[in-house]
Design a protein around this motif. Structure first.
Motif, mmCIF file in Angstrom:
data_model
loop_
_atom_site.group_PDB
_atom_site.id
_atom_site.type_symbol
_atom_site.label_atom_id
_atom_site.label_comp_id
_atom_site.label_asym_id
_atom_site.label_seq_id
_atom_site.Cartn_x
_atom_site.Cartn_y
_atom_site.Cartn_z
ATOM 1 N N CYS A 3 70.348 2.634 -17.349
ATOM 2 C CA CYS A 3 70.127 2.137 -15.846
ATOM 3 C C CYS A 3 71.619 1.831 -15.458
ATOM 4 O O CYS A 3 72.103 1.116 -16.317
ATOM 5 C CB CYS A 3 69.151 1.334 -15.647
ATOM 6 N N SER A 40 68.976 3.300 -10.244
ATOM 7 C CA SER A 40 68.113 3.099 -11.458
ATOM 8 C C SER A 40 68.089 1.547 -11.876
ATOM 9 O O SER A 40 69.381 1.190 -11.997
ATOM 10 C CB SER A 40 68.425 3.919 -12.592
ATOM 11 N N ALA A 74 63.881 2.743 -6.228
ATOM 12 C CA ALA A 74 64.557 2.792 -7.498
ATOM 13 C C ALA A 74 63.834 3.595 -8.712
ATOM 14 O O ALA A 74 62.684 3.491 -8.655
ATOM 15 C CB ALA A 74 65.082 1.593 -8.091
ATOM 16 N N ARG A 75 64.580 4.223 -9.665
ATOM 17 C CA ARG A 75 63.860 4.475 -10.817
ATOM 18 C C ARG A 75 64.047 3.203 -11.879
ATOM 19 O O ARG A 75 64.894 2.729 -11.756
ATOM 20 C CB ARG A 75 64.729 5.661 -11.571
ATOM 21 N N VAL A 76 62.851 2.813 -12.313
ATOM 22 C CA VAL A 76 62.912 1.714 -13.042
ATOM 23 C C VAL A 76 62.437 1.807 -14.568
ATOM 24 O O VAL A 76 61.587 2.749 -14.727
ATOM 25 C CB VAL A 76 61.812 0.607 -12.387
ATOM 26 N N ARG A 91 76.168 0.171 -17.756
ATOM 27 C CA ARG A 91 75.035 0.832 -17.802
ATOM 28 C C ARG A 91 74.072 -0.096 -18.822
ATOM 29 O O ARG A 91 74.719 -0.345 -19.996
ATOM 30 C CB ARG A 91 74.596 1.930 -17.871
ATOM 31 N N GLY A 95 58.264 6.927 -10.818
ATOM 32 C CA GLY A 95 59.587 6.569 -11.306
ATOM 33 C C GLY A 95 59.464 5.578 -12.148
ATOM 34 O O GLY A 95 60.594 4.962 -12.278
#
Length: 409
Positions: free
Chosen positions: A180, A111, A131-133, A176, A157
């Motif tokens: 993310c 992420s 990726a998760r964004v 993080r 995502g």
């Protein structure tokens, strides 16, 4: 009276949403047809107002023009994406965004926070890479563009968030940020139409850049190519990327992604070349001008890694980024010119010298000289049938002209 900036942003968001409707899509398609037919703006807007209505005509024509400009970089995707003039200038090259995304994900990111998403170039690249964004921006126009562009490409995502980057980075913990495990940060380096040379005046400022690199090891920050090397923190990789003969981006890679001290990257015709060093290699030695002059790629110069590709070549002056040797070179990092003559700089004598050689067309290059190349080229133009590359520089501290043969195709 002009609308206040917030009112202008509200109006721009309204126009973007209108263009995302079926009627807006048809208006954009018609605007693209008129642009392709090379209709002038007055004619095009008149026709668009008659065919799609005044509300959609102006915005559709503006977006069509930005899409036309974007096609060189974004290819077929340009016909689906939305840009304003400012966000297109900030967008960068999608192939470089893909490269950044691949490197972050190879470093273990699943992420990624895109801190300052603009039109969403990095967000789209990261989402395409799997990726998760979380795309972050305080500007409502940037958030709307990112959301619409992500939807136009059918990507999933992605969460678009209105938040302050300074506050998010200050709250980062455990490696993080914004929920993310990696981040891309692109500070705004212009204000009021002027380039901000002082990193402390970027938005967010240098203190936030440092904090992100410290707190989120899986991170990359886009910086100004002229960033002072002394600003680069220990354990951070600095990379300069060139394409088309100029530096197109400079990057600071966080400690979990960094693999070297400095890196120069050259992108040409889809081929990527890299030079890197784990420590300062020092400059190339200095020597007299020999039969060939070599002009290094700007990313190589800015990274301080010229000596790694010199291969026996020497600098013409300790302060000048020109190399010289007895033979041409095949490396993509250097452009080579055969040296015909070496002269002290004197305009009158230089003109006479070129006339004697039947040179009428010149390309002027310079380093370490206050001359304006375009002005000098006009002054040297003459009736001769030949051509030359005239390099105005310093050799061993003295103002010097190198008259070189033009490169063969």
């Amino acid at each position: 009276m002009d609308p206040r900036p917030d009112e202008q942003a509200v109006e721009t968001v309204r126009q973007l949403r209108a263009l995302a409707t079926p009627d807006g899509v048809r208006a954009l398609s018609r605007a693209a047809e008129l642009l392709a037919a090379r209709a002038d703006a007055v004619t095009a807007l008149s026709r668009l107002r008659a065919e799609v209505g005044a509300e959609l005509a102006g915005p559709a024509w503006g977006i069509a023009r930005q899409r036309d400009r974007a096609r060189a970089a974004f290819g077929d995707d340009a016909a689906r994406l939305l840009f304003t003039g400012d966000t297109l200038e900030q967008a960068g090259r999608p192939e470089l965004a893909d490269r950044r995304a691949a490197r972050l994900l190879a470093g273990g990111a699943a992420s990624v926070a895109d801190l300052g998403c603009a039109a969403g170039t990095d967000t789209m690249a990261l989402a395409r890479a799997g990726a998760r964004v979380v795309a972050v921006d305080r500007d409502p126009v940037a958030r709307e563009l990112t959301a619409l562009n992500v939807a136009a490409l059918g990507l999933s995502g992605v969460e678009v968030l209105d938040a302050d980057v300074v506050e998010l980075v200050a709250a980062a913990a455990g490696g993080r940020v914004a929920g993310c495990d990696a981040a891309v940060l692109d500070p705004a380096r212009r204000a009021g139409g002027r380039r901000q040379l002082d990193p402390d005046r970027w938005s967010p400022p240098w203190s936030t850049v440092r904090a992100l690199l410290d707190r989120v090891p899986l991170s990359v920050v886009k910086v100004a190519p002229g960033l002072d090397h002394d600003r680069v923190p220990d354990g951070i990789e600095a990379e300069w990327v060139s394409a088309g003969g100029s530096i197109v981006e400079a990057l600071l890679w966080g400690p979990a992604v960094a693999t070297t001290w400095r890196r120069a990257t050259l992108v040409r015709d889809g081929v990527v070349s890299e030079v890197s060093a784990d420590d300062d290699p020092g400059p190339a030695p200095v020597g007299p001008v020999r039969g060939w002059l070599h002009e290094p790629d700007p990313a190589l110069i800015r990274s301080g890694l010229m000596s790694l590709v010199a291969d026996g070549a020497t600098l013409v002056d300790p302060t000048i980024a020109y190399l010289t040797s007895d033979a041409p070179t095949s490396t993509p990092w250097l452009s080579s010119y055969r040296v015909a003559d070496v002269l002290p700089f004197n305009l009158k004598k230089l003109r006479a010298h070129l006339r004697a050689r039947d040179v009428g067309r010149v390309v002027v290059k310079k380093r370490g000289s206050p001359i304006e190349p375009e002005t000098l080229a006009r002054q040297l133009r003459g009736p001769g049938s030949g051509s030359a590359v005239v390099v105005v520089t310093r050799v061993a501290g003295a103002p010097t002209v190198l008259v070189c043969e033009p490169p063969t195709p």
